[in-house]
Design a protein around this motif. Sequence first.
Motif, mmCIF file in Angstrom:
data_model
loop_
_atom_site.group_PDB
_atom_site.id
_atom_site.type_symbol
_atom_site.label_atom_id
_atom_site.label_comp_id
_atom_site.label_asym_id
_atom_site.label_seq_id
_atom_site.Cartn_x
_atom_site.Cartn_y
_atom_site.Cartn_z
ATOM 1 N N GLY A 205 0.800 -1.234 0.000
ATOM 2 C CA GLY A 205 0.000 0.000 0.000
ATOM 3 C C GLY A 205 0.826 1.273 0.000
ATOM 4 N N TYR A 206 1.932 1.246 0.725
ATOM 5 C CA TYR A 206 2.800 2.434 0.747
ATOM 6 C C TYR A 206 3.413 2.644 -0.632
ATOM 7 N N ARG A 207 3.868 1.542 -1.225
ATOM 8 C CA ARG A 207 4.474 1.599 -2.568
ATOM 9 C C ARG A 207 3.488 2.191 -3.571
ATOM 10 N N GLU A 208 2.268 1.780 -3.455
ATOM 11 C CA GLU A 208 1.245 2.295 -4.371
ATOM 12 C C GLU A 208 1.056 3.803 -4.182
ATOM 13 N N LYS A 209 1.025 4.229 -2.903
ATOM 14 C CA LYS A 209 0.758 5.655 -2.625
ATOM 15 C C LYS A 209 1.871 6.578 -3.117
ATOM 16 N N VAL A 210 3.111 6.085 -3.071
ATOM 17 C CA VAL A 210 4.196 6.940 -3.548
ATOM 18 C C VAL A 210 4.406 6.804 -5.051
ATOM 19 N N GLY A 211 3.615 5.949 -5.690
ATOM 20 C CA GLY A 211 3.630 5.885 -7.154
ATOM 21 C C GLY A 211 4.660 4.961 -7.755
ATOM 22 N N TRP A 212 5.195 4.039 -6.929
ATOM 23 C CA TRP A 212 6.148 3.064 -7.478
ATOM 24 C C TRP A 212 5.361 1.914 -8.057
ATOM 25 N N GLY A 213 5.770 1.460 -9.236
ATOM 26 C CA GLY A 213 5.060 0.367 -9.913
ATOM 27 C C GLY A 213 4.494 0.870 -11.226
ATOM 28 N N LYS A 214 4.422 -0.006 -12.176
ATOM 29 C CA LYS A 214 4.027 0.361 -13.531
ATOM 30 C C LYS A 214 2.649 1.024 -13.561
ATOM 31 N N GLY A 215 2.586 2.163 -14.258
ATOM 32 C CA GLY A 215 1.302 2.833 -14.452
ATOM 33 C C GLY A 215 0.792 3.613 -13.253
ATOM 34 N N ARG A 216 1.603 3.686 -12.185
ATOM 35 C CA ARG A 216 1.143 4.374 -10.979
ATOM 36 C C ARG A 216 1.668 5.805 -10.929
ATOM 37 N N GLN A 217 0.946 6.629 -10.210
ATOM 38 C CA GLN A 217 1.392 7.994 -9.948
ATOM 39 C C GLN A 217 1.279 8.254 -8.455
ATOM 40 N N PRO A 218 2.170 9.053 -7.906
ATOM 41 C CA PRO A 218 2.070 9.332 -6.474
ATOM 42 C C PRO A 218 0.769 10.044 -6.135
ATOM 43 N N VAL A 219 0.253 9.742 -4.970
ATOM 44 C CA VAL A 219 -0.979 10.396 -4.512
ATOM 45 C C VAL A 219 -0.845 11.909 -4.567
ATOM 46 N N ALA A 220 0.357 12.400 -4.260
ATOM 47 C CA ALA A 220 0.585 13.854 -4.249
ATOM 48 C C ALA A 220 0.341 14.473 -5.618
ATOM 49 N N SER A 221 0.480 13.680 -6.682
ATOM 50 C CA SER A 221 0.323 14.247 -8.032
ATOM 51 C C SER A 221 -1.121 14.648 -8.308
ATOM 52 N N HIS A 222 -2.059 14.184 -7.480
ATOM 53 C CA HIS A 222 -3.458 14.573 -7.652
ATOM 54 C C HIS A 222 -3.795 15.848 -6.876
ATOM 55 N N ASP A 223 -2.821 16.309 -6.103
ATOM 56 C CA ASP A 223 -3.059 17.457 -5.239
ATOM 57 C C ASP A 223 -2.812 18.767 -6.007
ATOM 58 N N TYR A 224 -3.763 19.677 -5.943
ATOM 59 C CA TYR A 224 -3.676 20.927 -6.694
ATOM 60 C C TYR A 224 -2.443 21.740 -6.302
ATOM 61 N N MET A 225 -2.176 21.854 -5.018
ATOM 62 C CA MET A 225 -1.042 22.660 -4.559
ATOM 63 C C MET A 225 0.288 22.055 -5.023
ATOM 64 N N TYR A 226 0.327 20.715 -5.046
ATOM 65 C CA TYR A 226 1.532 20.030 -5.533
ATOM 66 C C TYR A 226 1.772 20.386 -6.999
ATOM 67 N N LYS A 227 0.711 20.327 -7.799
ATOM 68 C CA LYS A 227 0.841 20.650 -9.228
ATOM 69 C C LYS A 227 1.282 22.098 -9.407
ATOM 70 N N LEU A 228 0.689 22.966 -8.599
ATOM 71 C CA LEU A 228 1.018 24.384 -8.668
ATOM 72 C C LEU A 228 2.495 24.615 -8.340
ATOM 73 N N SER A 229 2.987 23.906 -7.320
ATOM 74 C CA SER A 229 4.378 24.083 -6.912
ATOM 75 C C SER A 229 5.331 23.604 -8.009
ATOM 76 N N LEU A 230 4.928 22.559 -8.751
ATOM 77 C CA LEU A 230 5.781 22.077 -9.840
ATOM 78 C C LEU A 230 5.855 23.130 -10.937
ATOM 79 N N ARG A 231 4.682 23.704 -11.240
ATOM 80 C CA ARG A 231 4.650 24.732 -12.296
ATOM 81 C C ARG A 231 5.483 25.950 -11.890
ATOM 82 N N ALA A 232 5.449 26.268 -10.612
ATOM 83 C CA ALA A 232 6.186 27.437 -10.130
ATOM 84 C C ALA A 232 7.679 27.142 -9.964
ATOM 85 N N GLY A 233 8.036 25.845 -10.108
ATOM 86 C CA GLY A 233 9.449 25.476 -10.039
ATOM 87 C C GLY A 233 9.979 25.300 -8.627
ATOM 88 N N PHE A 234 9.081 25.047 -7.658
ATOM 89 C CA PHE A 234 9.557 24.809 -6.275
ATOM 90 C C PHE A 234 10.048 23.396 -6.112
#
Length: 110
Positions: A81-110
Amino acid sequence: MIEVISAARCVECNQCVSVCPTNVFDRVEDGIPVIARQSDCQTCFMCELYCPVDALYVAPDSENIVGVTEAALEKQGLLGGYREKVGWGKGRQPVASHDYMYKLSLRAGF
Ligand code: SF4
Ligand code: SF4
């Protein structure tokens, strides 16, 4: 703390044995590894992350043995379950990638 190796899922690759920094597991000739020194577990989740088939469960409690069963974990979808949440494994994405603030921080280059 490491709790369960699923005999039903394990493919005997011994990745968990190799990555564990505190030598918790023992290899078994022609068999699945065993949790030989459970109290030495540092709850680092490395074994669970590197298990290619989600056969391991590390409980977040680093002090106490929780004593969960494989059947209960399977039922709750918690093996790997932990592996799944951090996005390890084929076709998976980390739970954080669904978070709006996380996406915003990536765009802002943080
Ligand atoms: S959680 Fe870390 S210390 Fe514990 S068994 Fe897995 S790899 Fe070893
Ligand atoms: S990493 Fe997973 S599949 Fe490989 S030996 Fe350990 S529990 Fe089994």
